[in-house]
Design an enzyme around this catalytic site. Structure first.
Site, PDB file in Angstrom:
ATOM      1  N   ASN A 253       0.832  -0.985  -0.368  1.00 26.73           N
ATOM      2  CA  ASN A 253      -0.004   0.164  -0.205  1.00 26.73           C
ATOM      3  C   ASN A 253       0.664   0.914   0.257  1.00 26.73           C
ATOM      4  O   ASN A 253       1.324   1.626   1.246  1.00 26.73           O
ATOM      5  CB  ASN A 253      -0.931   0.135   1.087  1.00 26.73           C
ATOM      6  CG  ASN A 253      -2.263   1.204   1.132  1.00 26.73           C
ATOM      7  OD1 ASN A 253      -1.899   1.862   0.316  1.00 26.73           O
ATOM      8  ND2 ASN A 253      -2.742   1.463   2.538  1.00 26.73           N
TER       9      ASN A 253
ATOM     10  N   ASN B  66      -5.022   6.638  -1.352  1.00 28.41           N
ATOM     11  CA  ASN B  66      -6.285   6.336  -1.914  1.00 28.41           C
ATOM     12  C   ASN B  66      -6.953   4.616  -2.008  1.00 28.41           C
ATOM     13  O   ASN B  66      -8.113   3.516  -2.936  1.00 28.41           O
ATOM     14  CB  ASN B  66      -5.518   6.050  -3.509  1.00 28.41           C
ATOM     15  CG  ASN B  66      -4.862   4.680  -3.822  1.00 28.41           C
ATOM     16  OD1 ASN B  66      -4.338   4.110  -2.001  1.00 28.41           O
ATOM     17  ND2 ASN B  66      -4.366   4.575  -4.495  1.00 28.41           N
ATOM     18  N   ASP B  67      -7.178   4.349  -0.864  1.00 27.84           N
ATOM     19  CA  ASP B  67      -7.953   3.171  -1.154  1.00 27.84           C
ATOM     20  C   ASP B  67      -9.324   2.612  -0.847  1.00 27.84           C
ATOM     21  O   ASP B  67      -9.488   2.011  -0.897  1.00 27.84           O
ATOM     22  CB  ASP B  67      -7.717   2.120   1.168  1.00 27.84           C
ATOM     23  CG  ASP B  67      -6.058   2.523   1.403  1.00 27.84           C
ATOM     24  OD1 ASP B  67      -5.274   2.217   0.656  1.00 27.84           O
ATOM     25  OD2 ASP B  67      -5.737   1.883   2.445  1.00 27.84           O
TER      26      ASP B  67
ATOM     27  N   GLY C 245      -5.827  -1.781   0.094  1.00 29.07           N
ATOM     28  CA  GLY C 245      -5.460  -0.970  -0.325  1.00 29.07           C
ATOM     29  C   GLY C 245      -3.614  -1.125  -1.227  1.00 29.07           C
ATOM     30  O   GLY C 245      -3.234  -0.061  -1.553  1.00 29.07           O
TER      31      GLY C 245
ATOM     32  N   ASP D  38      -1.423  -0.758  -4.156  1.00 34.57           N
ATOM     33  CA  ASP D  38      -1.675   0.280  -5.130  1.00 34.57           C
ATOM     34  C   ASP D  38      -0.007   0.088  -6.123  1.00 34.57           C
ATOM     35  O   ASP D  38       0.504  -0.836  -6.060  1.00 34.57           O
ATOM     36  CB  ASP D  38      -1.821   1.451  -4.417  1.00 34.57           C
ATOM     37  CG  ASP D  38      -1.299   1.648  -3.842  1.00 34.57           C
ATOM     38  OD1 ASP D  38       0.110   1.578  -2.968  1.00 34.57           O
ATOM     39  OD2 ASP D  38      -1.771   2.387  -2.828  1.00 34.57           O
TER      40      ASP D  38
ATOM     41  N   ASP E 192      -6.614 -14.280 -19.847  1.00 31.30           N
ATOM     42  CA  ASP E 192      -7.139 -15.299 -19.124  1.00 31.30           C
ATOM     43  C   ASP E 192      -8.010 -16.520 -19.861  1.00 31.30           C
ATOM     44  O   ASP E 192      -8.073 -15.984 -20.463  1.00 31.30           O
ATOM     45  CB  ASP E 192      -8.109 -13.827 -18.770  1.00 31.30           C
ATOM     46  CG  ASP E 192      -8.594 -14.701 -16.783  1.00 31.30           C
ATOM     47  OD1 ASP E 192      -8.171 -15.058 -16.501  1.00 31.30           O
ATOM     48  OD2 ASP E 192     -10.213 -14.049 -16.685  1.00 31.30           O
TER      49      ASP E 192
ATOM     50  N   GLU F  23      -4.101 -18.358 -20.434  1.00 30.17           N
ATOM     51  CA  GLU F  23      -4.140 -19.560 -19.411  1.00 30.17           C
ATOM     52  C   GLU F  23      -4.754 -20.343 -19.765  1.00 30.17           C
ATOM     53  O   GLU F  23      -6.547 -20.466 -19.512  1.00 30.17           O
ATOM     54  CB  GLU F  23      -5.173 -18.718 -18.027  1.00 30.17           C
ATOM     55  CG  GLU F  23      -5.415 -19.494 -17.140  1.00 30.17           C
ATOM     56  CD  GLU F  23      -6.420 -19.468 -15.928  1.00 30.17           C
ATOM     57  OE1 GLU F  23      -6.014 -19.359 -14.718  1.00 30.17           O
ATOM     58  OE2 GLU F  23      -7.253 -18.245 -16.793  1.00 30.17           O
TER      59      GLU F  23
END
Ligand code: CA
Length: 613
Positions: free
Chosen positions: A138, A143-144, A163, A165, A330, A359
C-alpha cells in the site's frame, strides 16, 4: 447567398451546441495513433439517443467507411480507414438532420513511440513475478477507498479490498529486481467498480481506465517505464471472456447478442476439454462457451463483430499506450477460439516479437497443448505462443509430496515431461509451483523446507518460462478451501505498521529468511545462465528416489539432481556419462562449492544444481 446563410446558421447552431455538454458519454478508444500497421479503426460512441446523428469529417487521411447502428439508439459505431492519418487532432462533425445542429467531436491521433513495434516479449530468459496489486503493498493509503467506487477498503475482510496499489509496487521495484525477477505479471488493474469481491480485478467496469484505488493510467505508465529501467518486463493480464455486471455497456447493452443470455442464470461447466473433444455434445460445448464464469461476470459473446473489434482494439491500445512486453490471457478456453486466434494474430501483426501466454487451465497434457500455437496445422491454431503448464504444476506439487511408486512421486514429474511431444513448443510453456487461483505450494507441502528447495530449484531450471507467485519465496501458505482471499494474503511489509517485512527482513522467521535467500540465489544465477535460458533438456528414469535432468547449450551443461531418499545415495557416475561427457568436476550452485562427481554422495532429501566444468 442562400448557401452562405445556411452555413452561418449552421455555425451558430454548432457554437450553441458546443457550449452545452456533449451528448457523448463514452468515446472509445479515447485516442489512437497514426502509423499503425493495421489501417482500420472502429470508434464506439455512446450517449443518450445519439444514433440518428450522422458523423462526417474532412480531416485529411481519415475516411469514414461505414457508420453502424445497433438496436440500442444510444450507440454509434464508426468504421474508419486511417491508413493515411497524420498525428494531431481531427474533428468529427455529427449532423442532426431534424434540428440541423452539428455537434463536433475532437479526436486525437498520437505519434507512435520509436521502436514500439519491435519490442521483445518475455521468454525463457525471464522469470516472472506474479502479484496481485491490491495485496502487495500500500504505497498510498489515501486512495484505499474512493467516493465514486462502490466497495470501500476493509483489511479485516479476506475477500475485501486491502489498499495495495501501483505506488506500492513502484516503491518496491528494487526489491523485486534484486530478488532476481526479470518480469512482472500483475493481476488486472483496470476499474472494478463492483459492490464486493472487487479486489482481484477480474470483473472490469472500464476497460480503458485504471481503478482509482489502484492508481491512475499515468501510474501504470510509470510502473512500466521504471521496470524497464531496472531490466524488468511487464506483462498485462487481459480478459476476453467476461466483464463486470456493472460495466456501463452491460447496464446499457448495445445489442442482445453482446453477451450470452439464458432463461435463468447458467454457469459455465468449466470443462475446457469440450473445446477440443472430438466427441463433445453440443449441449456441453454450448454450456462451456455461453455459461457465465460467475454471477457478477456476464459472458461476452465474441461472435459479435463490434464487440470483438472493441476488445482487440482495447488490447492494442494498452500495448501501444503503456509499453508492456507481454500479455497473459485469462481463461483462454472460454471465449470463442476463432476470436482468440484473430485477437492473437492482430497482436503479432502489429508487434511480431511480443509474447502472449494463455491461461489454458486443463489437467491433461494433450488438452493443454491444443491451445498452444502450432505451425503443423493439424488442428486448431490459437496463434498463442505460450500456455500455462498446469499438468506440470500438478505433477510437481503431487510428485514431491507423494510416496514413490510406479507412476507416482518423481515418476509423476517424469511422465508429465515424457509427454512433451504433444506440445508445439514446450520450451515456451509457463511453469509454476502455484498462482493466485490454486492452493499455495507451501500450504500443500506443509512448509517443508527440503520440498520447497526441490520445487524452487526445479521450476527455475526446468524447460519453460518460470513464474513465481508473490509470497511463495516466503513459504506463505494458503488454503483455497477457506476462500480465494486466503491464497491472496497481504505481502508482509507492504502496509504501514506491519510487524514483519519481506523487504527489510524485519521480524521474519529464520526459515522464511532461508527460503527467500535460497530463491534469490538461484534467480540471480539463472539471470545469466544461457544453458537454462536456451539449453536442451534430457532426463533419466528416477532410480533410488533420485531424479536427474540435464540442460545443454553451446558445449556447456548443467545437471539438476533431486533426491527424495531419506538416506545417502552414491552418485552413479557411469550411468550419467552421456550428459557428463567424462567431466569430473562440477560447481554446486546452491551450496557454492566444488563437487567431485566421481566420488559424490547425494545427501538425503536434497536438491543440487551442478554446473559441469
Ligand atoms: Ca492504497
Amino acid at each position: 447567398m442562400k448557401k452562405i446563410l445556411f452555413f452561418a446558421a449552421a455555425l451558430l447552431v454548432m457554437i450553441s451546441v458546443k457550449a452545452q455538454n456533449t451528448p457523448f458519454d463514452h468515446v472509445e478508444p479515447p485516442f489512437w495513433w497514426a502509423g499503425m500497421k493495421h489501417e482500420k479503426l472502429q470508434l464506439l460512441i455512446h450517449g443518450d439517443d445519439i444514433s440518428h446523428l450522422e458523423p462526417k469529417t474532412d480531416a485529411p487521411g481519415v475516411v469514414i467507411e461505414q457508420v453502424r447502428r445497433v438496436s440500442n439508439p444510444n450507440y454509434l459505431f464508426i468504421d474508419l480507414d486511417i491508413a493515411e492519418a497524420k498525428a494531431g487532432n481531427v474533428v468529427f462533425h455529427f449532423h442532426d438532420k431534424s434540428t440541423r445542429a452539428i455537434i463536433d467531436l475532437e479526436y486525437e491521433f498520437r505519434v507512435r513511440e520509436e521502436g514500439s513495434a519491435e519490442r521483445e516479449g518475455f521468454s525463457s530468459e525471464d522469470v516472472m513475478y506474479l502479484l496481485m496489486p491490491d495485496r502487495f503493498a500500500n504505497g498510498d493509503p489515501s486512495n484505499d477507498s474512493h467516493p465514486d467506487m462502490r466497495e470501500k477498503a476493509d483489511r479485516n475482510n479476506p475477500n475485501g479490498r486491502h489498499g495495495g496499489d501501483l505506488k506500492g509496487i513502484i516503491d518496491n521495484l528494487d526489491y523485486i529486481s534484486d530478488m532476481g525477477f526479470t518480469a512482472l505479471w500483475l493481476n488486472p488493474y483496470q476499474e472494478n467498480n463492483n459492490p464486493e469481491y472487487s479486489y482481484h480485478g477480474y470483473a472490469i467496469t472500464d476497460f480503458y481506465n485504471t481503478d482509482p484505488r489502484i492508481g491512475t493510467n499515468e501510474d501504470y505508465l510509470e510502473l512500466v517505464e521504471l521496470s524497464h529501467q531496472k531490466g524488468m518486463k511487464v506483462i498485462m493480464d487481459y480478459i476476453l471472456n467476461h466483464s463486470s455486471l456493472y460495466h456501463w455497456f452491460i447496464e446499457d447493452l448495445p445489442a442482445e447478442n453482446w453477451i450470452h443470455q439464458h432463461e435463468e442464470f447458467t454457469y459455465s461447466n468449466f470443462r475446457g476439454s469440450a473445446i477440443s473433444d472430438p466427441y463433445a455434445s453440443e449441449f456441453d460445448l454450448n454450456q462451456m462457451l455461453t455459461g457465465w464464469f460467475d454471477r457478477h461476470m456476464p459472458d461476452l459473446d465474441q461472435r459479435n463483430e463490434l464487440l470483438s473489434t472493441y476488445l482487440i482494439q482495447n488490447t492494442i491500445w494498452w500495448i501501444e499506450y503503456s509499453g508492456i512486453d507481454g500479455i497473459r490471457l485469462d481463461t483462454q478456453p472460454y471465449p470463442y477460439k476463432e476470436m482468440v486466434a484473430d485477437w492473437a494474430e492482430r497482436i503479432f501483426y502489429e508487434y511480431p516479437e511480443f509474447n502472449v501466454v494463455g491461461e489454458a487451465w486443463l489437467q491433461k497434457e494433450a488438452l493443454t497443448a491444443y491451445f498452444q500455437e502450432t505451425s503443423r496445422g493439424k488442428h486448431y491454431n490459437s496463434n498463442i505462443p505460450s500456455i500455462t503448464d498446469f499438468p506440470l504444476h500438478g505433477a510437481i506439487n503431487n510428485g514431491l509430496r507423494d510416496s514413490e511408486g510406479w507412476n507416482t512421486g518423481l515418476y509423476a514429474i517424469y511422465y508429465t515431461l515424457a509427454q512433451d511431444f504433444v506440445y508445439p513448443d514446450p520450451f515456451k510453456n509457463v511453469i509454476f509451483l502455484d498462482n493466485h487461483d490454486v492452493d499455495r505450494f507451501s500450504f500443500l507441502t506443509k512448509q517443508d523446507m527440503e520440498i520447497y528447495k526441490m520445487g524452487v530449484a526445479m521450476i527455475l531450471t526446468m524447460r519453460g518460462i518460470p513464474q513465481v507467485y508473490y509470497g511463495t519465496e516466503l513459504l506463505m501458505d494458503g488454503d483455497k478451501n477457506r476462500g480465494h482471499g486466503f491464497i491472496r494474503q497481504d505481502y508482509p511489509g507492504g502496509w504501514e505498521n506491519d510487524k514483519t517485512s519481506a523487504f527489510t527482513g524485519e521480524g521474519l522467521d529464520k526459515n522464511v529468511l532461508e527460503a527467500q535467500a535460497f530463491m534469490k540465489r538461484i534467480l540471480n544465477w539463472r539471470k545469466n545462465s544461457e544453458v537454462i535460458h536456451h539449453g536442451s533438456f534430457k532426463h533419466f528414469l528416477p532410480v533410488d528416489q533420485v531424479y536427474l535432468y540435464a540442460r545443454e547449450y553451446n558445449g556447456e551443461s548443467v545437471i539438476v539432481i533431486v533426491s527424495k531418499n531419506n538416506s545417502n545415495v552414491k552418485f552413479d557416475y557411469s550411468r550419467y556419462q552421456e550428459v557428463l561427457g567424462g567431466a569430473v568436476n562440477a560447481e554446486d550452485i546452491i551450496n557454492d562449492s566444488r563437487v567431485n562427481l566421481n566420488d559424490f554422495t547425494i545427501l538425503p532429501r536434497s536438491v543440487y544444481i551442478l554446473e559441469i566444468k
